[in-house]
Write a protein that holds these residues in place. Structure first.
Motif, PDB file in Angstrom:
ATOM      1  N   UNK A 134       0.923  -1.121  -0.061  1.00 19.59           N
ATOM      2  CA  UNK A 134       0.055   0.109   0.007  1.00 19.59           C
ATOM      3  C   UNK A 134       0.936   1.317   0.025  1.00 19.59           C
ATOM      4  N   UNK A 135       2.027   1.290   0.607  1.00 23.10           N
ATOM      5  CA  UNK A 135       2.782   2.444   0.614  1.00 23.10           C
ATOM      6  C   UNK A 135       3.963   2.435  -0.583  1.00 23.10           C
ATOM      7  N   UNK A 136       3.951   1.543  -1.331  1.00 20.90           N
ATOM      8  CA  UNK A 136       4.590   1.355  -2.385  1.00 20.90           C
ATOM      9  C   UNK A 136       4.472   2.587  -3.533  1.00 20.90           C
ATOM     10  N   UNK A 137       3.241   2.987  -3.643  1.00 16.51           N
ATOM     11  CA  UNK A 137       3.218   3.986  -4.864  1.00 16.51           C
ATOM     12  C   UNK A 137       2.639   3.332  -6.030  1.00 16.51           C
ATOM     13  N   UNK A 138       2.776   1.909  -6.030  1.00 12.61           N
ATOM     14  CA  UNK A 138       2.599   1.038  -7.265  1.00 12.61           C
ATOM     15  C   UNK A 138       1.272   0.555  -7.351  1.00 12.61           C
ATOM     16  N   UNK A 139       0.542   0.428  -8.353  1.00 13.50           N
ATOM     17  CA  UNK A 139      -0.797   0.107  -8.729  1.00 13.50           C
ATOM     18  C   UNK A 139      -0.671  -1.391  -7.861  1.00 13.50           C
ATOM     19  N   UNK A 140      -1.872  -1.784  -7.408  1.00 15.23           N
ATOM     20  CA  UNK A 140      -1.868  -3.243  -6.638  1.00 15.23           C
ATOM     21  C   UNK A 140      -3.281  -3.725  -6.444  1.00 15.23           C
ATOM     22  N   UNK A 141      -3.595  -4.938  -6.247  1.00  8.87           N
ATOM     23  CA  UNK A 141      -4.702  -5.409  -5.988  1.00  8.87           C
ATOM     24  C   UNK A 141      -4.671  -6.196  -4.694  1.00  8.87           C
ATOM     25  N   UNK A 142      -5.760  -6.272  -3.898  1.00 11.84           N
ATOM     26  CA  UNK A 142      -5.811  -7.152  -2.601  1.00 11.84           C
ATOM     27  C   UNK A 142      -6.676  -8.203  -2.840  1.00 11.84           C
ATOM     28  N   UNK A 143      -6.274  -9.734  -2.718  1.00 15.26           N
ATOM     29  CA  UNK A 143      -6.937 -10.694  -2.836  1.00 15.26           C
ATOM     30  C   UNK A 143      -7.101 -10.996  -1.310  1.00 15.26           C
ATOM     31  N   UNK A 144      -8.490 -11.324  -1.055  1.00 15.24           N
ATOM     32  CA  UNK A 144      -9.145 -11.646   0.390  1.00 15.24           C
ATOM     33  C   UNK A 144      -8.345 -12.714   1.122  1.00 15.24           C
ATOM     34  N   UNK A 145      -7.777 -13.722   0.262  1.00 18.09           N
ATOM     35  CA  UNK A 145      -7.145 -14.773   0.999  1.00 18.09           C
ATOM     36  C   UNK A 145      -6.146 -15.394   0.028  1.00 18.09           C
ATOM     37  N   UNK A 146      -5.295 -16.474   0.214  1.00 11.97           N
ATOM     38  CA  UNK A 146      -4.264 -17.164  -0.500  1.00 11.97           C
ATOM     39  C   UNK A 146      -4.759 -18.073  -1.151  1.00 11.97           C
ATOM     40  N   UNK A 147      -5.251 -17.701  -2.720  1.00 10.21           N
ATOM     41  CA  UNK A 147      -5.798 -18.834  -3.310  1.00 10.21           C
ATOM     42  C   UNK A 147      -4.927 -19.690  -4.225  1.00 10.21           C
ATOM     43  N   UNK A 148      -3.484 -19.240  -4.098  1.00 13.79           N
ATOM     44  CA  UNK A 148      -2.527 -19.923  -4.753  1.00 13.79           C
ATOM     45  C   UNK A 148      -1.697 -19.091  -5.928  1.00 13.79           C
TER      46      UNK A 148
END
Length: 239
Positions: A51-65
């Motif tokens: 979140x602090x990176x300044x890069x675009x990101x997405x959060x998945x709600x759990x580790x799906x693999x």
């Protein structure tokens, strides 16, 4: 031409800050590539670093693999009309500044699938455990023989490819079996089977630390890798 580099991340807080800095330095100087960090349900401080990176990101709600994260990135690339997709590991073992090696093969030499190899001249595998190197070289020879196409590093996940290559089978990847490492090697197998796809390898560095050098578990995770290669060979689906 639009390039997207996806970086699947799961609990990499120790190595992630350095990787993010390398991405920023490389991209500012030479890459001209969009990056998407895919937080695959991390439970450590990786989420905050992302979140602090300044890069675009997405959060998945759990580790799906890891396969799920890569498939998510492929679908994202289709949706956002990127022409090429790049896979970069989130544990820092791959160097972002080597992305230009892939881009050169694509933009100047006309390849549409480029895979990394630590075993080509100028590639680096010095920090890789010797047992792992032996296993990969044996598997690479086996794959080259059964696919009738030369490949020197059958487990390297550093790659760049034209997104539209997979348009005919992308729905096939909704199956949970591909949410593992199986996806990477099934998809590469399909590429090797298609003589119309211009494929090559480029020398890359795979830098491993002494501890936790890979999330691939001995035996357990090698089965999805091998099954991915074999399924691609026999299931009859075509790109």
């Amino acid at each position: 031409m639009k390039f997207l580099c996806i970086v699947p991340i799961y609990n990499e807080e120790i190595k992630l800050k350095e990787l993010i800095n390398k991405i920023k330095i490389s991209n500012d100087k030479m890459l001209d590539v969009d990056f998407l960090l895919i937080n695959n349900g991390s439970t450590d401080n990786s989420s905050n670093l992302i979140k602090l990176s300044g890069l675009k990101y997405v959060d998945l709600d759990k580790n799906y693999g890891v396969g799920y994260a890569l498939i998510f990135g492929l679908k994202y690339a289709f949706k956002k009309n990127y022409e090429y997709l790049i896979h970069l590991a989130g544990n820092g073992k791959m160097y972002p500044n080597e992305i230009n090696l892939f881009k050169k093969k694509i933009l100047k030499e006309g390849y549409n699938f480029v895979n990394g190899s630590r075993f080509l001249p100028d590639g680096q595998s010095k920090t890789n455990p010797i047992g792992r190197i032996i296993m990969i070289k044996i598997l690479s020879l086996f794959i080259s023989l059964i696919y009738l196409r030369k490949i020197t590093d059958a487990t390297c996940g550093y790659r760049a490819f034209k997104v539209k290559i997979f348009k005919n089978i992308i729905n096939n990847f909704n199956n949970k079996k591909f949410f593992t490492y199986r996806y990477e090697y099934y998809s590469l197998g399909k590429v090797l089977l298609n003589g119309k796809i211009k494929f090559t390898e480029v020398p890359v560095t795979m830098q491993y630390t002494k501890k936790n050098y890979s999330k691939i578990r001995p035996v357990i995770d090698w089965f999805p890798i091998i099954f991915g290669w074999l399924e691609a060979l026999i299931d009859g689906k075509k790109l």
